[in-house]
Write an enzyme that holds these catalytic residues in place. Structure first.
Site, PDB file in Angstrom:
ATOM      1  N   TYR A 141       0.833  -1.210   0.000  1.00  0.00           N
ATOM      2  CA  TYR A 141       0.000   0.000   0.000  1.00  0.00           C
ATOM      3  C   TYR A 141       0.870   1.264   0.000  1.00  0.00           C
ATOM      4  O   TYR A 141       0.427   2.321  -0.455  1.00  0.00           O
ATOM      5  CB  TYR A 141      -0.898   0.040   1.239  1.00  0.00           C
ATOM      6  CG  TYR A 141      -2.218  -0.676   1.105  1.00  0.00           C
ATOM      7  CD1 TYR A 141      -2.298  -1.933   0.517  1.00  0.00           C
ATOM      8  CD2 TYR A 141      -3.388  -0.110   1.591  1.00  0.00           C
ATOM      9  CE1 TYR A 141      -3.509  -2.595   0.422  1.00  0.00           C
ATOM     10  CE2 TYR A 141      -4.603  -0.765   1.503  1.00  0.00           C
ATOM     11  CZ  TYR A 141      -4.657  -2.012   0.925  1.00  0.00           C
ATOM     12  OH  TYR A 141      -5.864  -2.658   0.840  1.00  0.00           O
ATOM     13  N   LYS A 191       3.307 -15.563   1.668  1.00  0.00           N
ATOM     14  CA  LYS A 191       3.469 -16.211   0.352  1.00  0.00           C
ATOM     15  C   LYS A 191       4.963 -16.476   0.172  1.00  0.00           C
ATOM     16  O   LYS A 191       5.600 -16.031  -0.793  1.00  0.00           O
ATOM     17  CB  LYS A 191       2.890 -15.297  -0.741  1.00  0.00           C
ATOM     18  CG  LYS A 191       2.792 -15.922  -2.126  1.00  0.00           C
ATOM     19  CD  LYS A 191       1.762 -17.041  -2.237  1.00  0.00           C
ATOM     20  CE  LYS A 191       1.864 -17.723  -3.611  1.00  0.00           C
ATOM     21  NZ  LYS A 191       0.981 -18.905  -3.713  1.00  0.00           N
ATOM     22  N   ASP A 223      -2.881 -18.377  -0.165  1.00  0.00           N
ATOM     23  CA  ASP A 223      -3.912 -19.004  -1.010  1.00  0.00           C
ATOM     24  C   ASP A 223      -4.623 -20.109  -0.233  1.00  0.00           C
ATOM     25  O   ASP A 223      -5.851 -20.224  -0.230  1.00  0.00           O
ATOM     26  CB  ASP A 223      -3.332 -19.509  -2.341  1.00  0.00           C
ATOM     27  CG  ASP A 223      -2.068 -20.331  -2.187  1.00  0.00           C
ATOM     28  OD1 ASP A 223      -1.511 -20.401  -1.064  1.00  0.00           O
ATOM     29  OD2 ASP A 223      -1.605 -20.922  -3.187  1.00  0.00           O
ATOM     30  N   ASP A 247      -6.251  -7.244   4.102  1.00  0.00           N
ATOM     31  CA  ASP A 247      -7.404  -6.567   3.512  1.00  0.00           C
ATOM     32  C   ASP A 247      -8.312  -7.590   2.837  1.00  0.00           C
ATOM     33  O   ASP A 247      -9.526  -7.613   3.050  1.00  0.00           O
ATOM     34  CB  ASP A 247      -6.922  -5.525   2.486  1.00  0.00           C
ATOM     35  CG  ASP A 247      -8.082  -4.827   1.806  1.00  0.00           C
ATOM     36  OD1 ASP A 247      -9.018  -4.412   2.511  1.00  0.00           O
ATOM     37  OD2 ASP A 247      -8.057  -4.708   0.558  1.00  0.00           O
ATOM     38  N   ASP A 251     -12.270  -9.387   4.289  1.00  0.00           N
ATOM     39  CA  ASP A 251     -13.559  -9.380   3.582  1.00  0.00           C
ATOM     40  C   ASP A 251     -14.114 -10.801   3.493  1.00  0.00           C
ATOM     41  O   ASP A 251     -15.318 -11.021   3.604  1.00  0.00           O
ATOM     42  CB  ASP A 251     -13.419  -8.809   2.156  1.00  0.00           C
ATOM     43  CG  ASP A 251     -13.715  -7.316   2.097  1.00  0.00           C
ATOM     44  OD1 ASP A 251     -13.345  -6.600   3.050  1.00  0.00           O
ATOM     45  OD2 ASP A 251     -14.311  -6.861   1.099  1.00  0.00           O
TER      46      ASP A 251
HETATM   47  C1  IPM Z   1     -10.346  -1.489   4.352  1.00  0.00           C
HETATM   48  C2  IPM Z   1     -10.588  -0.779   3.058  1.00  0.00           C
HETATM   49  C3  IPM Z   1      -9.426   0.157   2.775  1.00  0.00           C
HETATM   50  C4  IPM Z   1      -8.165  -0.669   2.665  1.00  0.00           C
HETATM   51  C5  IPM Z   1      -9.618   1.044   1.528  1.00  0.00           C
HETATM   52  C6  IPM Z   1     -10.899   1.844   1.598  1.00  0.00           C
HETATM   53  C7  IPM Z   1      -8.438   1.949   1.318  1.00  0.00           C
HETATM   54  O1  IPM Z   1     -10.791  -1.698   2.032  1.00  0.00           O
HETATM   55  O2  IPM Z   1     -10.152  -0.799   5.388  1.00  0.00           O
HETATM   56  O3  IPM Z   1     -10.332  -2.720   4.378  1.00  0.00           O
HETATM   57  O4  IPM Z   1      -7.878  -1.243   1.605  1.00  0.00           O
HETATM   58  O5  IPM Z   1      -7.430  -0.738   3.646  1.00  0.00           O
HETATM   59 MN    MN Z   2     -10.914  -3.777   2.706  1.00  0.00          MN
END
Ligand code: IPM
Ligand code: MN
Length: 360
Positions: A141, A191, A223, A247, A251
């Site tokens: 990032y 990885k 993975d 990240d 999710d």
């Molecule tokens: C998260 C979000 C952020 C990230 C974005 C909005 C920059 O997806 O906090 O998970 O990638 O860190």
């Molecule tokens: Mn995110």
């Protein structure tokens, strides 16, 4: 105690969910006799619209002055084609970096009353209780060189995944400390079969683990981790990983919790110029512009982030536990937003916030 808090509502559903989180915070303050000083500032797309900058200088200054910062969400579709430095997301990356909050804690729990909300089979999801520790201020990032150059077939894009030993050590220690207070197991995700960056990561994590002989350490390739998260989530206690892997995996964790709207997060480890600790508290979900302004968004990720703030930034364990219990009471009562697919009429954002405050 006086709680000096900066609120960054941000974009999309951010203002709606932070409003409910603040409602719950004020209720806690009333009940336990704390005072809350709230300041509000601009971050993300709204900040670009109003000032031209996703993280205005005054926002950075206020965040550094506050005891803790509560963020809603950032991101607006009108910036989809903008370069990274002109996007709302850059504001969030900027505030994380300026606060130095290198450890992002993302708990993932399968609440019994939400088992039916997950698309996965109940027997897989039941009993899931893990915390993802995502490195937050380094890695791809932030790495340089970065950018797009050249033209035609030679047009080229570069990003750099970089970590120093010190960056890996401090987030690893955080993960092992957390594990000591839980089921005493750290799963480090990398990885290392392909990336030098991951080879250093694994080597340093192993070294740090020697300081924590009571905690078991295992390594898993990212993975395979993505697969194991949905095949056997109960095997995970503390999941330690770098910024981008964290990240993505968090999710995926949302599927276990029933909805991404459920997930809170605490970004900690930063110090202010005065030397005092600081923290940034933000739900894991994004700005969801498609449902913004409709009083539909799930505020529990934001409310859970307030619970994390009370705990990590202020050491108010009793208050934090009470907020978590109030959330569970509301979940058990079935008063939940549409994302959790309730049997009856879905509750609104505001109704859920009011219900949690009332349960307190
Ligand atoms: C998260 C979000 C952020 C990230 C974005 C909005 C920059 O997806 O906090 O998970 O990638 O860190
Ligand atoms: Mn995110």
């Amino acid at each position: 105690m006086n709680l000096n808090i900066l609120v960054l509502p941000g974009d999309g559903i951010g203002p709606e969910v932070t409003r409910e989180a603040v409602r719950v915070l004020n209720r806690v303050a009333d009940k336990w006799g704390h005072s809350v000083s709230l300041t509000e500032a601009l971050l993300g797309g709204i900040a670009i619209h109003k000032t031209g900058n996703p993280m205005p200088e005054v926002t950075a200054r206020l965040a550094l002055a506050a005891d803790a910062t509560l963020m809603g969400a950032v991101g607006l579709p009108e910036f989809d084609d903008a370069p990274p430095e002109k996007r709302p997301e850059r504001g969030l990356l900027g505030i994380r970096k300026i606060l130095g909050v290198f450890a992002n804690l993302r708990p993932v729990r399968a609440y019994a009353s939400l088992i039916e909300s997950s698309p996965l089979k109940n027997h897989l999801v039941e009993g899931t209780d893990m915390i993802i520790v995502r490195e937050l201020t380094g890695g791809i990032y932030y790495g340089t060189p970065r950018g797009i150059s050249g033209v035609g077939a030679e047009e080229r894009a570069v990003n750099t995944m970089t970590y120093t030993r010190a960056e890996i050590e401090r987030v690893s220690r955080m993960a092992f400390h957390l594990a000591q207070a839980r089921r005493k197991k750290v799963t480090s995700v990398d990885k290392s079969n392909v990336l030098e960056n991951s080879q250093l990561w694994r080597r340093v994590v192993i070294e740090v683990s020697a300081e924590f002989p009571d905690v078991a350490l295992e390594h898993i390739l990212v993975d395979n981790c993505a697969m194991q998260l949905v095949l056997n989530p109960r095997r995970f206690d503390v999941v330690l990983t770098e910024n981008m892997f964290g990240d993505i995996l968090s999710d995926e964790g949302a599927v276990l919790a029933g909805s991404i709207g459920m997930l809170p997060s605490a970004s900690i480890g930063g110090r202010r110029p005065s030397g005092a600790w600081t923290g940034l508290y933000e739900p894991v979900h994004g700005s969801a512009p498609d449902i913004a302004g409709q009083n539909k968004a799930n505020p529990l990720g934001a409310i859970g982030s307030v619970a994390a703030m009370l705990d990590y930034s202020f050491g108010l364990k009793e208050e934090a536990a009470a907020v978590n219990r109030a959330m569970e009471t509301v979940l058990n009562s079935g008063r939940v937003t549409a994302d959790l697919r309730p049997a009856g009429r879905p509750s609104t954002t505001e109704e859920v916030g009011e219900a949690v405050a009332a349960a307190l």
